[in-house]
Design a protein around this motif. Structure first.
Motif, PDB file in Angstrom:
ATOM      1  N   VAL A   3       0.854  -1.177   0.000  1.00  0.00           N
ATOM      2  CA  VAL A   3       0.000   0.000   0.000  1.00  0.00           C
ATOM      3  C   VAL A   3       0.897   1.235   0.000  1.00  0.00           C
ATOM      4  O   VAL A   3       1.877   1.309   0.744  1.00  0.00           O
ATOM      5  CB  VAL A   3      -0.915  -0.001   1.243  1.00  0.00           C
ATOM      6  CG1 VAL A   3      -1.711   1.282   1.329  1.00  0.00           C
ATOM      7  CG2 VAL A   3      -1.837  -1.203   1.221  1.00  0.00           C
ATOM      8  N   THR A   4       0.563   2.190  -0.840  1.00  0.00           N
ATOM      9  CA  THR A   4       1.321   3.441  -0.915  1.00  0.00           C
ATOM     10  C   THR A   4       0.503   4.574  -0.297  1.00  0.00           C
ATOM     11  O   THR A   4      -0.711   4.433  -0.114  1.00  0.00           O
ATOM     12  CB  THR A   4       1.634   3.789  -2.381  1.00  0.00           C
ATOM     13  OG1 THR A   4       0.398   4.076  -3.051  1.00  0.00           O
ATOM     14  CG2 THR A   4       2.370   2.655  -3.083  1.00  0.00           C
ATOM     15  N   PRO A   5       1.127   5.698  -0.002  1.00  0.00           N
ATOM     16  CA  PRO A   5       0.363   6.849   0.494  1.00  0.00           C
ATOM     17  C   PRO A   5      -0.730   7.290  -0.478  1.00  0.00           C
ATOM     18  O   PRO A   5      -1.819   7.698  -0.061  1.00  0.00           O
ATOM     19  CB  PRO A   5       1.424   7.934   0.677  1.00  0.00           C
ATOM     20  CG  PRO A   5       2.686   7.178   0.931  1.00  0.00           C
ATOM     21  CD  PRO A   5       2.575   5.949   0.083  1.00  0.00           C
ATOM     22  N   ALA A  23      -0.769  11.526   9.951  1.00  0.00           N
ATOM     23  CA  ALA A  23      -1.212  10.158  10.206  1.00  0.00           C
ATOM     24  C   ALA A  23      -1.073   9.259   8.986  1.00  0.00           C
ATOM     25  O   ALA A  23      -1.215   8.034   9.093  1.00  0.00           O
ATOM     26  CB  ALA A  23      -2.668  10.161  10.679  1.00  0.00           C
ATOM     27  N   LEU A  24      -0.786   9.853   7.838  1.00  0.00           N
ATOM     28  CA  LEU A  24      -0.762   9.090   6.588  1.00  0.00           C
ATOM     29  C   LEU A  24       0.233   7.935   6.625  1.00  0.00           C
ATOM     30  O   LEU A  24      -0.111   6.796   6.299  1.00  0.00           O
ATOM     31  CB  LEU A  24      -0.444  10.031   5.421  1.00  0.00           C
ATOM     32  CG  LEU A  24      -0.500   9.409   4.036  1.00  0.00           C
ATOM     33  CD1 LEU A  24      -1.903   8.909   3.729  1.00  0.00           C
ATOM     34  CD2 LEU A  24      -0.040  10.423   3.000  1.00  0.00           C
ATOM     35  N   GLU A  25       1.472   8.186   7.029  1.00  0.00           N
ATOM     36  CA  GLU A  25       2.481   7.128   7.059  1.00  0.00           C
ATOM     37  C   GLU A  25       2.121   6.030   8.052  1.00  0.00           C
ATOM     38  O   GLU A  25       2.420   4.860   7.826  1.00  0.00           O
ATOM     39  CB  GLU A  25       3.860   7.708   7.358  1.00  0.00           C
ATOM     40  CG  GLU A  25       4.440   8.501   6.212  1.00  0.00           C
ATOM     41  CD  GLU A  25       4.548   7.689   4.917  1.00  0.00           C
ATOM     42  OE1 GLU A  25       4.938   6.500   4.977  1.00  0.00           O
ATOM     43  OE2 GLU A  25       4.239   8.252   3.856  1.00  0.00           O
ATOM     44  N   SER A  26       1.459   6.391   9.132  1.00  0.00           N
ATOM     45  CA  SER A  26       1.030   5.391  10.108  1.00  0.00           C
ATOM     46  C   SER A  26       0.002   4.441   9.486  1.00  0.00           C
ATOM     47  O   SER A  26       0.085   3.224   9.661  1.00  0.00           O
ATOM     48  CB  SER A  26       0.428   6.085  11.334  1.00  0.00           C
ATOM     49  OG  SER A  26      -0.113   5.131  12.217  1.00  0.00           O
ATOM     50  N   TYR A  27      -0.962   5.006   8.729  1.00  0.00           N
ATOM     51  CA  TYR A  27      -1.958   4.171   8.055  1.00  0.00           C
ATOM     52  C   TYR A  27      -1.311   3.270   7.007  1.00  0.00           C
ATOM     53  O   TYR A  27      -1.673   2.098   6.881  1.00  0.00           O
ATOM     54  CB  TYR A  27      -3.038   5.030   7.396  1.00  0.00           C
ATOM     55  CG  TYR A  27      -3.976   5.697   8.377  1.00  0.00           C
ATOM     56  CD1 TYR A  27      -4.582   4.980   9.396  1.00  0.00           C
ATOM     57  CD2 TYR A  27      -4.267   7.048   8.272  1.00  0.00           C
ATOM     58  CE1 TYR A  27      -5.438   5.589  10.288  1.00  0.00           C
ATOM     59  CE2 TYR A  27      -5.122   7.672   9.161  1.00  0.00           C
ATOM     60  CZ  TYR A  27      -5.710   6.936  10.164  1.00  0.00           C
ATOM     61  OH  TYR A  27      -6.556   7.538  11.043  1.00  0.00           O
ATOM     62  N   GLY A  29       1.715   2.081   7.037  1.00  0.00           N
ATOM     63  CA  GLY A  29       2.417   1.006   7.747  1.00  0.00           C
ATOM     64  C   GLY A  29       1.466  -0.040   8.302  1.00  0.00           C
ATOM     65  O   GLY A  29       1.716  -1.249   8.192  1.00  0.00           O
ATOM     66  N   GLU A  30       0.356   0.418   8.904  1.00  0.00           N
ATOM     67  CA  GLU A  30      -0.612  -0.529   9.464  1.00  0.00           C
ATOM     68  C   GLU A  30      -1.242  -1.395   8.380  1.00  0.00           C
ATOM     69  O   GLU A  30      -1.394  -2.612   8.551  1.00  0.00           O
ATOM     70  CB  GLU A  30      -1.698   0.227  10.228  1.00  0.00           C
ATOM     71  CG  GLU A  30      -1.217   0.835  11.531  1.00  0.00           C
ATOM     72  CD  GLU A  30      -2.303   1.622  12.246  1.00  0.00           C
ATOM     73  OE1 GLU A  30      -3.494   1.283  12.086  1.00  0.00           O
ATOM     74  OE2 GLU A  30      -1.953   2.573  12.965  1.00  0.00           O
ATOM     75  N   LEU A  31      -1.630  -0.780   7.268  1.00  0.00           N
ATOM     76  CA  LEU A  31      -2.242  -1.552   6.183  1.00  0.00           C
ATOM     77  C   LEU A  31      -1.258  -2.536   5.571  1.00  0.00           C
ATOM     78  O   LEU A  31      -1.624  -3.674   5.238  1.00  0.00           O
ATOM     79  CB  LEU A  31      -2.805  -0.613   5.124  1.00  0.00           C
ATOM     80  CG  LEU A  31      -4.048   0.168   5.560  1.00  0.00           C
ATOM     81  CD1 LEU A  31      -4.399   1.233   4.534  1.00  0.00           C
ATOM     82  CD2 LEU A  31      -5.219  -0.766   5.788  1.00  0.00           C
ATOM     83  N   ASN A  32      -0.008  -2.152   5.431  1.00  0.00           N
ATOM     84  CA  ASN A  32       0.999  -3.083   4.904  1.00  0.00           C
ATOM     85  C   ASN A  32       1.241  -4.236   5.872  1.00  0.00           C
ATOM     86  O   ASN A  32       1.474  -5.373   5.443  1.00  0.00           O
ATOM     87  CB  ASN A  32       2.294  -2.350   4.576  1.00  0.00           C
ATOM     88  CG  ASN A  32       2.203  -1.623   3.252  1.00  0.00           C
ATOM     89  OD1 ASN A  32       1.628  -2.142   2.301  1.00  0.00           O
ATOM     90  ND2 ASN A  32       2.740  -0.416   3.192  1.00  0.00           N
ATOM     91  N   THR A  33       1.174  -3.974   7.173  1.00  0.00           N
ATOM     92  CA  THR A  33       1.312  -5.052   8.161  1.00  0.00           C
ATOM     93  C   THR A  33       0.148  -6.039   8.040  1.00  0.00           C
ATOM     94  O   THR A  33       0.341  -7.257   8.066  1.00  0.00           O
ATOM     95  CB  THR A  33       1.371  -4.462   9.580  1.00  0.00           C
ATOM     96  OG1 THR A  33       2.502  -3.593   9.673  1.00  0.00           O
ATOM     97  CG2 THR A  33       1.489  -5.563  10.625  1.00  0.00           C
TER      98      THR A  33
END
Length: 102
Positions: A3-5, A23-27, A29-33
């Motif tokens: 997932v990209t920004p 919050a964008l980078e946090s989302y 990272g969470e979606l990629n996890t």
């Protein structure tokens, strides 16, 4: 697939959600996890494993509804000061009426 920004912004726009820039980078990272966990699950060998019972279009099996009235030792009138057609008449809580006032 990662997932990209831009993906997060696109999905947020489709759902009409606002995403704070911090919050964008946090989302992402969470979606990629989450997708990483799904990738691990997709590699599990399920050959020869029976599907779970009770799941799917058939739904959960139900017991037959063999309802019959409960026999009372006294008449229903003995359980409440006022009854009508087999129902208990009670005062309205919002107005605190007396049982016979209505």
């Amino acid at each position: 697939m990662a997932v990209t920004p831009d993906d997060v912004r696109h999905v947020a726009a489709l759902a009409r959600l606002g995403i704070a820039p911090e919050a964008l980078e946090s989302y992402v990272g969470e979606l990629n996890t989450i997708l990483g966990h799904m990738d691990v699950l997709s590699r599990v060998d399920t050959q020869g494993v029976d599907p779970a019972a009770g799941v799917g279009a058939a739904g959960t099996p139900l017991r037959p509804d063999d309802h019959r009235p409960v026999e009372l030792q006294r008449t229903i009138d003995d359980f409440a000061p006022t009854t009508k057609d087999g129902f208990f008449l009670v005062p309205r809580l919002s107005s605190h009426e007396e049982p016979g006032a209505a």
